[in-house]
Design a protein around this motif. Sequence first.
Motif, short mmCIF file in Angstrom:
data_model
loop_
_atom_site.label_atom_id
_atom_site.label_comp_id
_atom_site.label_asym_id
_atom_site.label_seq_id
_atom_site.Cartn_x
_atom_site.Cartn_y
_atom_site.Cartn_z
N VAL A 13 -52.23 41.34 68.94
CA VAL A 13 -52.92 42.10 67.69
C VAL A 13 -51.27 42.28 66.66
O VAL A 13 -51.15 41.47 66.04
CB VAL A 13 -54.00 43.52 67.56
N LYS A 14 -50.53 42.36 67.74
CA LYS A 14 -48.50 42.35 67.50
C LYS A 14 -48.34 41.51 67.25
O LYS A 14 -47.49 40.95 66.08
CB LYS A 14 -48.28 43.44 68.24
N SER A 15 -48.68 40.70 68.07
CA SER A 15 -47.97 39.21 67.69
C SER A 15 -48.73 37.71 66.55
O SER A 15 -47.88 36.99 66.57
CB SER A 15 -48.03 38.79 68.93
N ALA A 16 -49.72 38.67 66.28
CA ALA A 16 -50.89 37.53 65.15
C ALA A 16 -50.13 37.50 64.23
O ALA A 16 -49.10 37.91 63.44
CB ALA A 16 -51.75 38.33 64.49
N ARG A 17 -50.99 36.34 63.18
CA ARG A 17 -49.67 35.72 62.26
C ARG A 17 -50.39 35.80 61.06
O ARG A 17 -51.72 35.79 61.00
CB ARG A 17 -49.69 34.08 62.67
N VAL A 18 -50.81 36.70 59.87
CA VAL A 18 -51.05 36.94 59.09
C VAL A 18 -50.74 35.92 57.55
O VAL A 18 -49.76 36.07 57.69
CB VAL A 18 -51.36 37.86 58.45
N ASP A 61 -53.67 33.95 62.41
CA ASP A 61 -54.85 34.92 62.92
C ASP A 61 -56.08 35.16 61.66
O ASP A 61 -56.98 35.91 62.76
CB ASP A 61 -54.13 35.76 64.14
N LEU A 62 -55.05 35.26 60.99
CA LEU A 62 -55.21 35.67 59.41
C LEU A 62 -55.41 35.20 58.37
O LEU A 62 -54.48 35.04 58.29
CB LEU A 62 -56.09 37.59 59.93
N VAL A 63 -56.55 35.31 57.35
CA VAL A 63 -55.87 35.20 55.85
C VAL A 63 -56.94 36.71 55.10
O VAL A 63 -57.78 36.89 55.48
CB VAL A 63 -56.61 33.89 55.58
N ILE A 64 -56.01 36.66 54.46
CA ILE A 64 -55.93 37.46 53.02
C ILE A 64 -56.18 36.55 52.53
O ILE A 64 -55.14 36.11 51.25
CB ILE A 64 -54.98 38.11 53.25
N LEU A 65 -57.96 36.52 51.60
CA LEU A 65 -57.48 35.75 50.45
C LEU A 65 -57.96 36.08 49.22
O LEU A 65 -59.05 36.86 49.39
CB LEU A 65 -58.64 34.54 50.79
N ASP A 66 -57.04 35.68 47.62
CA ASP A 66 -57.78 36.48 46.63
C ASP A 66 -58.43 35.67 46.39
O ASP A 66 -57.92 34.26 46.01
CB ASP A 66 -56.16 36.86 45.34
#
Length: 250
Positions: A13-18, A61-66
Amino acid sequence: MAFIDTAELSSQVKSARVLVVDDDPAMQRMIVGYLTEHNLRANAVSGRQGLIHSLVAREPDLVILDLHLGEDDGLDVLRELRTKSVTPVILITGNRREEIDRVVGLELGADDYLTKPFGLRELLARVRAALRRRSMDRLSPARQREAVFTFAGWRFDQRNRELVSPPGDTVALTKGEFALLSAFVQAPRRTLSREHLLQATRVHEDVFDRSIDVQILRLRRKLEDDAQAPRFIKTERGVGYRFDVDVEML
């Protein structure tokens, strides 16, 4: 009983790329800054082109998409993303009245959503929860039991989340389509109720039951020569659906 290594889970979790996809510079700075302050690696792009470039360079590792991008339609961007990646997606929507956007976004394979205005602490909590689910899926001993299935010339590799057509083409699946096909290949020629399929796909609570029918239609379009006259996924009216083909597990 097997247990997941919590230390390894925390490390992943800590090494994840957002990746934050938003065309508002102030929003980009606010989200990226907050996530960075809380020991997550985050960066931002402005729209579709930036997202696609980032996927090619290195998948996040995860995308925040508007959903409300300037020149790009957020749902179209999500739809294209899901043809290329199963990366978890958290949607940001404009206001509480835009229920249809949230429903469609979740049906297209988004994992969660937040409605503006939202608190950064809640965003951080949802990001961490999504990353933990992704990491637990990777680390779970159940992953070792995932198999490769073949049916009518098709090859479905659960561990690698890959579907290959008889001619050898890789067919992209959304999260929901992958879960549906997994349920079908494990119970060929058995009628599965819509309730069973809802549970199997773990559809977000805000998505109506009708979403299963939508996902079935989309999966048919990828598997069938004629989605209106399906050969594989048959409808049992008033009951559910049946995967009407012999399946072999390798």
